[in-house]
Write an enzyme that holds these catalytic residues in place. Structure first.
Site, short mmCIF file in Angstrom:
data_model
loop_
_atom_site.label_atom_id
_atom_site.label_comp_id
_atom_site.label_asym_id
_atom_site.label_seq_id
_atom_site.Cartn_x
_atom_site.Cartn_y
_atom_site.Cartn_z
N HIS A 74 0.84 -1.20 0.00
CA HIS A 74 0.00 0.00 0.00
C HIS A 74 0.87 1.24 0.00
O HIS A 74 1.93 1.29 0.63
CB HIS A 74 -0.94 0.01 1.21
CG HIS A 74 -0.24 0.02 2.54
ND1 HIS A 74 0.01 1.19 3.24
CD2 HIS A 74 0.25 -0.97 3.31
CE1 HIS A 74 0.61 0.90 4.38
NE2 HIS A 74 0.78 -0.40 4.45
N ASP A 76 -0.75 4.24 0.78
CA ASP A 76 -1.36 5.17 1.73
C ASP A 76 -0.64 5.10 3.07
O ASP A 76 -0.06 4.08 3.44
CB ASP A 76 -2.86 4.92 1.89
CG ASP A 76 -3.18 3.56 2.49
OD1 ASP A 76 -2.55 2.57 2.08
OD2 ASP A 76 -4.07 3.49 3.36
N ASP A 107 6.56 1.93 6.59
CA ASP A 107 5.21 1.37 6.48
C ASP A 107 4.41 2.10 5.42
O ASP A 107 3.71 3.05 5.72
CB ASP A 107 4.50 1.45 7.84
CG ASP A 107 3.17 0.73 7.85
OD1 ASP A 107 2.90 -0.06 6.92
OD2 ASP A 107 2.39 0.96 8.79
N GLU A 141 -5.15 0.73 2.85
CA GLU A 141 -4.76 -0.26 3.85
C GLU A 141 -4.83 0.31 5.25
O GLU A 141 -5.25 -0.36 6.19
CB GLU A 141 -3.35 -0.78 3.56
CG GLU A 141 -3.02 -2.10 4.25
CD GLU A 141 -2.46 -1.93 5.66
OE1 GLU A 141 -2.38 -2.94 6.38
OE2 GLU A 141 -2.09 -0.80 6.04
N GLU A 142 -4.44 1.57 5.38
CA GLU A 142 -4.44 2.21 6.69
C GLU A 142 -5.83 2.71 7.09
O GLU A 142 -6.05 3.08 8.23
CB GLU A 142 -3.46 3.40 6.70
CG GLU A 142 -2.01 3.04 6.40
CD GLU A 142 -1.34 2.26 7.51
OE1 GLU A 142 -2.03 1.89 8.48
OE2 GLU A 142 -0.13 2.02 7.41
N GLU A 170 5.24 -5.54 4.04
CA GLU A 170 5.06 -4.86 5.33
C GLU A 170 6.33 -4.97 6.18
O GLU A 170 7.12 -5.91 6.03
CB GLU A 170 3.89 -5.49 6.09
CG GLU A 170 2.52 -5.24 5.49
CD GLU A 170 1.99 -3.84 5.76
OE1 GLU A 170 2.72 -3.01 6.34
OE2 GLU A 170 0.84 -3.57 5.37
N HIS A 368 4.36 4.54 12.04
CA HIS A 368 3.27 5.36 12.60
C HIS A 368 3.76 6.38 13.63
O HIS A 368 2.95 7.09 14.22
CB HIS A 368 2.17 4.48 13.24
CG HIS A 368 1.41 3.66 12.26
ND1 HIS A 368 0.13 3.20 12.51
CD2 HIS A 368 1.71 3.22 11.02
CE1 HIS A 368 -0.30 2.49 11.47
NE2 HIS A 368 0.66 2.49 10.56
#
Length: 395
Positions: A74, A76, A107, A141-142, A170, A368
């Protein structure tokens, strides 16, 4: 024509795209440009659903005679928070002391950048691939994960696509590159319990019915005893109470309703359906148990609702996929990675219905977080692992 062989340049281009879910932010466009330099054909389907934003996705393929390998991920990212807290702007891809800073660095724009570079290096050295490689990349995805991988897989299948194996990029490594390959994931199930009572004055409890007593009793029945003790490949199933709320700010009022939400990560002892049945059974027993009702003459009145779609537990057994990736990691890092099923859910839970899937990428220590970052040496290391894997997978 210069191929995108440098993972640092690839990642910088992706980080500079502010692709906070649901915004595409230019990230898929940047990726498509890289892939087309290598002869990939690309599609950008947009998916919609009620009460969710439209999401743009990317599916690109370079076809050849042989097995079909899918790289999934992903572009995003989660919001950066207050940008003033960052050492460097979160979408600047700044490099300092051999480290690149930016939202999505690990990520998982970093994983995408490395796999692109690995494919480019393979083409540069060997020419055409002895098979097909596809990139299945979502921008959802997030977020709710409704208009992303799950729909993109079905979209591709309807157009005749099928795959022999998949790697999801990931960040799987807890501490250092090469620590861990994810070969499965626990399932996830969430629910909310609501207990109804009768509001009243705290000094006159006989005129009211306190739902807090009921919610405590029901929640306790889900916490004890343990659901299981774990299995050969999975840790014990674990239920966490995530919220308890009565919506009451007054200290002298008995509330009329209490709610509790929970999430359980479960192993292969259970299916989502059998676990739901076990939870319902526990709640029913607790609601009707005279010993637990603290003087109440009637069973606890409650409602149980399931939140979101459950994620099913899975374990990949494909020896070629796991063995080839394990050998590639060991050859580059000098250590044998742990084969693990720990952690949360990922889009691998959707891919497992179409082909064998494993997950391997960068280290996840800063994902994150403010100042999310990746060592440039790790970008090169992961690219070398992916490149070796591609060469050995296609033989």
């Amino acid at each position: 024509m210069t191929l995108p062989v440098n993972p640092v340049d690839n990642l910088a281009a992706l980080i500079r795209c502010p692709s906070v879910t649901p915004a595409e932010g230019g990230a898929l466009t940047a990726l498509e440009k890289m892939l087309k330099l290598m002869g990939f054909s690309a599609n950008r389907p947009v998916f919609s659903d009620d009460n969710t934003p439209d999401i743009e996705n990317l599916y690109a393929r370079k076809s050849g005679n042989g097995p079909h390998l899918m790289f999934a991920g992903h572009t995003d990212v989660v919001p950066p928070g207050d940008e003033k807290d960052w050492k460097h702007p979160p979408f600047a891809a700044a490099i300092e002391d051999g480290v690149m800073y930016g939202r999505g660095a690990v990520d998982m724009k970093g994983g995408i950048a490395c796999f692109v570079a690995a494919v480019a290096r393979h083409i540069e050295k060997h020419g055409n691939i002895k098979g097909s490689i596809s990139f299945l990349i979502t921008g959802d995805e997030e977020g709710p994960a409704v208009n992303g991988t799950v729909k993109l897989l079905e979209w591709a299948k309807q157009r005749g696509e099928s795959w022999d194996a998949s790697i999801v990029g990931e960040p799987t490594n807890p501490n250092a590159l090469g620590d861990m390959i994810k070969i499965g994931r626990r399932g996830s199930l969430s629910g909310t319990i609501t207990v109804h009572g009768v509001q009243g004055h705290a000094a006159y409890p006989h005129l009211a019915e306190n739902p807090v007593r009921g919610i405590v009793t029901l929640v306790d029945s889900l916490l004890y005893p343990a659901f299981d003790e774990g299995t050969a490949n999975f840790q014990a199933s674990n239920l966490e109470v995530t919220t308890i709320d009565v919506g009451n700010k007054a200290t002298n009022v008995i509330p009329n309703k209490a709610t509790a939400s929970f999430n359980i990560r479960f192993n292969d002892t259970w299916t989502a359906e059998s676990l739901q049945a076990e939870i319902i059974s526990r709640l029913e027993r607790a609601a009707r148990d005279n010993r637990l009702r603290q003087g109440r003459e009637t069973p606890i009145k409650y409602e149980l609702t399931w939140r979101e779609r459950p994620s099913h537990v899975f374990l990949t057994h494909d020896e070629k996929l796991i063995g080839t990736l394990t050998a590639s990691v060991e050859a580059v890092t000098g250590k044998r990675p742990e084969l693990s099923t720990s952690g949360g859910t990922s889009d691998a839970r959707f891919i497992k219905d179409y082909c064998p899937v494993v997950e391997f990428g960068l280290t996840g220590q800063t994902m994150h977080m403010v100042d999310e970052r990746v060592a440039l040496a790790d970008l090169e290391g992961l690219t070398q692992i992916y490149e070796r894997f591609i060469a050995d997978f296609f033989g």
